[in-house]
Design an enzyme around this catalytic site. Structure first.
Site, short mmCIF file in Angstrom:
data_model
loop_
_atom_site.label_atom_id
_atom_site.label_comp_id
_atom_site.label_asym_id
_atom_site.label_seq_id
_atom_site.Cartn_x
_atom_site.Cartn_y
_atom_site.Cartn_z
N THR A 104 35.10 -1.52 7.21
CA THR A 104 34.68 -2.61 5.86
C THR A 104 35.70 -3.22 5.41
OG1 THR A 104 33.02 -0.74 5.41
CG2 THR A 104 33.40 -2.50 3.67
N ASP A 161 36.04 -20.83 9.61
CA ASP A 161 36.14 -19.82 8.72
C ASP A 161 34.92 -18.78 8.93
OD1 ASP A 161 37.08 -19.50 5.60
OD2 ASP A 161 35.57 -18.39 6.09
N SER A 162 35.32 -17.58 9.02
CA SER A 162 34.16 -16.53 9.38
C SER A 162 33.07 -16.26 8.41
CB SER A 162 34.82 -15.22 9.68
OG SER A 162 35.09 -14.56 8.29
N SER A 163 33.11 -17.12 7.16
CA SER A 163 31.99 -17.08 6.43
C SER A 163 31.14 -17.83 6.95
CB SER A 163 32.33 -17.74 4.92
OG SER A 163 33.46 -17.03 4.42
N THR A 170 41.93 -17.17 8.95
CA THR A 170 43.24 -17.33 8.43
C THR A 170 44.36 -17.51 9.31
OG1 THR A 170 42.54 -16.58 6.22
CG2 THR A 170 44.64 -16.75 6.67
N THR A 200 24.17 4.32 1.95
CA THR A 200 24.68 4.44 0.48
C THR A 200 25.66 3.29 0.15
OG1 THR A 200 26.19 6.08 -0.69
CG2 THR A 200 26.50 6.10 1.48
N GLN A 201 25.73 3.06 -1.12
CA GLN A 201 26.49 2.05 -1.56
C GLN A 201 28.00 2.51 -1.60
OE1 GLN A 201 25.21 0.98 -5.73
NE2 GLN A 201 23.27 0.46 -4.98
N CYS A 202 28.17 3.80 -1.40
CA CYS A 202 29.55 4.36 -1.70
C CYS A 202 30.30 3.96 -0.25
CB CYS A 202 29.50 5.79 -1.66
SG CYS A 202 28.63 6.54 -3.02
N ASP A 217 37.00 -12.06 6.81
CA ASP A 217 35.79 -11.81 5.68
C ASP A 217 34.56 -11.28 6.37
OD1 ASP A 217 37.27 -13.19 3.74
OD2 ASP A 217 36.33 -14.88 3.72
N1 ASP Z 1 38.08 -16.97 4.83
C1 ASP Z 1 38.85 -16.37 6.00
C2 ASP Z 1 37.93 -16.10 7.09
O1 ASP Z 1 37.36 -15.15 7.06
C3 ASP Z 1 39.68 -15.27 5.56
C4 ASP Z 1 40.37 -14.60 6.69
O2 ASP Z 1 40.66 -15.14 7.97
O3 ASP Z 1 41.00 -13.57 6.43
O4 ASP Z 1 37.65 -16.78 8.02
#
Ligand code: ASP
Length: 343
Positions: free
Chosen positions: A168, A60-62, A16, A279-281, A93
């Protein structure tokens, strides 16, 4: 007299922070990195030299994967001797995953590598990008008695620098998007930059900087949930080529005690699968044996993830498998803190 100014390399991977709105689709898409510096003329006021490089195609980091991590580590390796510090601009992300992976890949790091990004694009009137970027550069350039104040992989967001492999992403909207619930911040940004030296990693000796580029992607994460079926558990455990699994358990590391669960785990461990109990916590630690519902995991010799995050655990598995750690030593090495990622 020539003054040697601190040199910082900005590495833009996407996210972003460098995105604009595509008005035909109304979606945010990455734009040319040159425009980033155009948008922050204040960069010129910082008392350090800043160069920048970028991924050929910012993402995009996804879309991040192991190849991108190797590319990033290689960029740092290639420029390591030329610069005093590195700032990596990355989408939020998956930033904790990339930064955790890099913390393992960059062994004996003696310089700061600071990850940052933003929730709003740089061109937005209310953007958080400027503060995040400018302070990250200042932290990367910060020297105390001629030595870098930070010599590890950090993540800076909303006035706080954290140890990256302790973080996280906890919020998709708030500017305070990250948390490090099991480890205090390394630097707090207010009127002054307050460095908490007692929490920073210290390099004891001048060991050679090594960049590890082999990561093994044959890993998975399974989050337990009440009602999980035998089919689901067994299907995951039997994934072909799977070498290691992060098992996200409840609370202090607890799991169902049904014989079919225990048997399925037992069989896969006997086949050579490494299973880590995490842990999920969001905060706190696995304490196997504290409850009856984790005693069976202790008996199975499942790896204790202690207070590690899932992000740091999955990337640690990739790193250890990539480095061919023997099956005999695997549990001991995993349970040892390598870069301050666990207690
Ligand atoms: N979808 C974006 C990414 O992770 C969100 C961000 O940049 O914060 O690339």
């Amino acid at each position: 007299m020539k003054i040697n100014r601190t040199k910082i390399l900005l590495i833009y991977t996407g996210g972003t922070i460098g995105m604009v709105k595509d008005y035909t689709t109304d979606a945010l898409v990455p734009f040319d990195f040159e425009k980033l510096s155009e948008n922050i003329p204040e960069l010129g006021q910082l008392d350090c030299e800043i160069d920048s490089i970028s991924f050929d195609t910012p993402i995009d980091s996804s879309n991040m994967n192991i190849d991108h991590w190797v590319e990033l580590a290689s960029m740092i390796e290639q420029h390591y001797n030329e610069y005093d510090g590195f700032v990596v601009l990355h989408g939020s992300d998956t930033m904790s995953y990339t930064a955790s992976a890099l913390s393992y890949m960059l062994e004996n790091l003696q310089k700061p590598v600071i990850f940052t990004g933003s929730q709003l694009p740089i061109g937005d009137l209310r953007t958080d990008a400027k503060e995040n970027l400018i302070t990250s550069i200042q932290i990367a350039a910060l020297r105390i008695k001629g030595k870098p104040a930070i010599s590890e992989v950090g993540l800076y967001f909303e006035y706080k620098l954290y140890r990256a492999n302790r973080t996280t992403k906890i919020n998709a909207e708030h500017f305070e998007a990250f948390a490090s619930l099991n480890y205090p911040e390394l630097v707090e940004s207010g009127v002054h930059l307050k460095v908490c030296h007692e929490y920073c990693l210290k390099q004891k000796s001048k060991k050679k900087f090594v960049v590890h580029k082999k990561l093994d992607g044959n890993v998975a994460i399974l989050k337990l949930f009440p009602g999980i079926t035998k089919n689901v558990l067994e299907s995951v455990l039997q994934i072909p080529e799977l070498k290691a699994l992060v098992l996200e358990t409840y609370g202090a590391g607890n799991a169902p005690t049904d014989p079919w669960v225990v048997n399925a785990l037992k069989k896969s461990i006997e086949r050579g699968l490494h299973i880590v109990n995490v842990t999920q916590c969001s905060g706190g630690s696995v304490i196997m044996g504290q409850y009856e519902t984790s005693k069976q995991l202790l008996d199975l010799q499942i790896i204790n993830g202690k207070d590690i995050t899932t992000e740091a655990a999955i990337t640690k598995l990739m790193y250890l498998l990539g480095n061919n750690i023997s099956s005999k030593l695997f549990k001991t090495v995993f349970e040892t803190s390598l870069r301050g990622e666990m207690q």
